[in-house]
Design an enzyme around this catalytic site. Structure first.
Site, PDB file in Angstrom:
ATOM      1  CD  GLU A  47      -2.507   1.352   2.647  1.00  0.00           C
ATOM      2  OE1 GLU A  47      -3.482   1.816   2.466  1.00  0.00           O
ATOM      3  OE2 GLU A  47      -1.984   1.179   3.697  1.00  0.00           O
ATOM      4  CE  LYS A 137      -7.107   2.516   3.663  1.00  0.00           C
ATOM      5  NZ  LYS A 137      -5.894   2.615   4.504  1.00  0.00           N
ATOM      6  CB  CYS A 171      -4.574  -0.656   4.374  1.00  0.00           C
ATOM      7  SG  CYS A 171      -3.850  -0.605   5.935  1.00  0.00           S
TER       8      CYS A 171
END
Length: 324
Positions: A47, A137, A171
């Site tokens: 990430e 994200k 994540c």
């Protein structure tokens, strides 16, 4: 009908050239080439790897309002972010095309249509070197919200890769049941979870992702040690004093659809981890549980996903007046 062939995949657990976009992109391209030489059809990176995770926020009073230090670090971060319209990932795309493999790369994306706001994005590049997906994200975690903006659902998509259906999340999105379900509903059976780099994030959840989805789960992490802080960064002396000796220790791993380790977590070293995935194992595990197949109840439970990408403003200019 011929039997589906196994798929060779790689996890590239590396440190970025921290907060240096071009140098990190060049390093990623080199590891893509290494993965191709190992026979991989897919290689994944951690990430926010390009240009790096914002480790300073937690350790330098990142929430202090009107901090000159935080402004300087953010300004540098925004300047080094990946601009896809400028083709900042061209070396990676070229390496993917030459090596005939797919690449999943965590980036800090600056989207020009959203000013200088930054997104934690998982970029998927296919074996022709084309960018197939950019997943921003959905919700930055805790202190990440001080430097990253919330994303949207446009990137909640899956793609056919040989005998598999590939999807991925950033994540802590991997903790979000509905985000996972949005991918399961598209037939995902090869899941990529990208992390900034800590085995305590991957050791338990990776096996859960695999067992719940009856899929292969690939967790790939980065590394960052104090020695990886370049001396030319703004306030490098403050960063070296504030950050711990090891910010990210890796933890990349692969779990099989049974929930068992195919590759256990790797800690503390740069390494190309290579594995062969057998699609027959997915089919076998789906015999008793298929999350959006025979073990679902769409008449009772239904998920709605908005895959639009908000832009904040829509302009409509008047049409030119026609002459008589």
């Amino acid at each position: 009908m011929p039997t589906a062939s196994p798929l060779v995949v790689s996890l590239a657990q590396i440190a970025p050239v921290w907060l240096d976009r071009d140098a990190t992109v060049a390093k990623v391209a080199d590891w893509v080439t290494q993965a191709a030489a190992a026979g991989s059809r897919l290689v994944a990176f951690g990430e926010a790897l390009a240009p790096g995770y914002p480790f300073w926020v937690e350790h330098t009073e990142g929430a202090r309002f009107e901090s000159a230090l935080q402004k300087a670090l953010f300004a540098h971060y925004a300047e080094q972010a990946v601009d896809l319209t400028r083709d900042d990932l061209a070396p990676v795309r070229a390496a993917a095309r030459k090596g005939r493999l797919w690449v999943a790369l965590g980036c800090i994306e600056r989207a020009r249509e959203r000013g200088h706001s930054l997104y934690c994005s998982l970029v998927l590049i296919d074996d022709r070197g084309e960018i197939r997906n950019v997943h921003r994200k959905l919700m930055p975690t805790y202190e990440e919200r001080l430097v990253w903006s919330p994303g949207d659902g446009q990137g909640l998509q899956c793609f056919a890769l040989d005998s598999f259906t590939l999807g991925g999340l950033n994540c802590w999105e991997n903790w979000m049941p509905l985000a996972r379900s949005a991918l399961y509903a598209q037939g995902e059976d090869l899941h990529i979870a990208v992390w900034p780099g800590n085995a305590n994030n991957t050791a338990d959840l990776t096996r859960h992702l695999a067992r719940e989805g009856r899929s292969y789960a690939l967790s790939v992490s980065g590394l960052l040690r104090r020695e990886d802080i370049p001396p030319h960064l703004p306030h490098a002396d403050i960063l070296r004093a504030a950050l711990p000796e090891v910010c990210a220790n890796g933890g990349s791993c692969i779990a099989a659809p049974t929930g068992e380790w195919l590759l256990p977590p790797c800690v503390g070293e740069e390494r190309l981890m290579v594995a062969e995935l057998d699609p027959a194992v997915v089919r076998g595990e789906r015999q008793n549980f298929d999350p959006f197949g025979h073990y679902s109840r769409p008449d009772v439970l239904e998920l709605q996903v908005n895959r639009g990408r908000p832009c904040g403003a829509r302009f409509r200019d008047e049409a030119p007046t026609k002459k008589a």
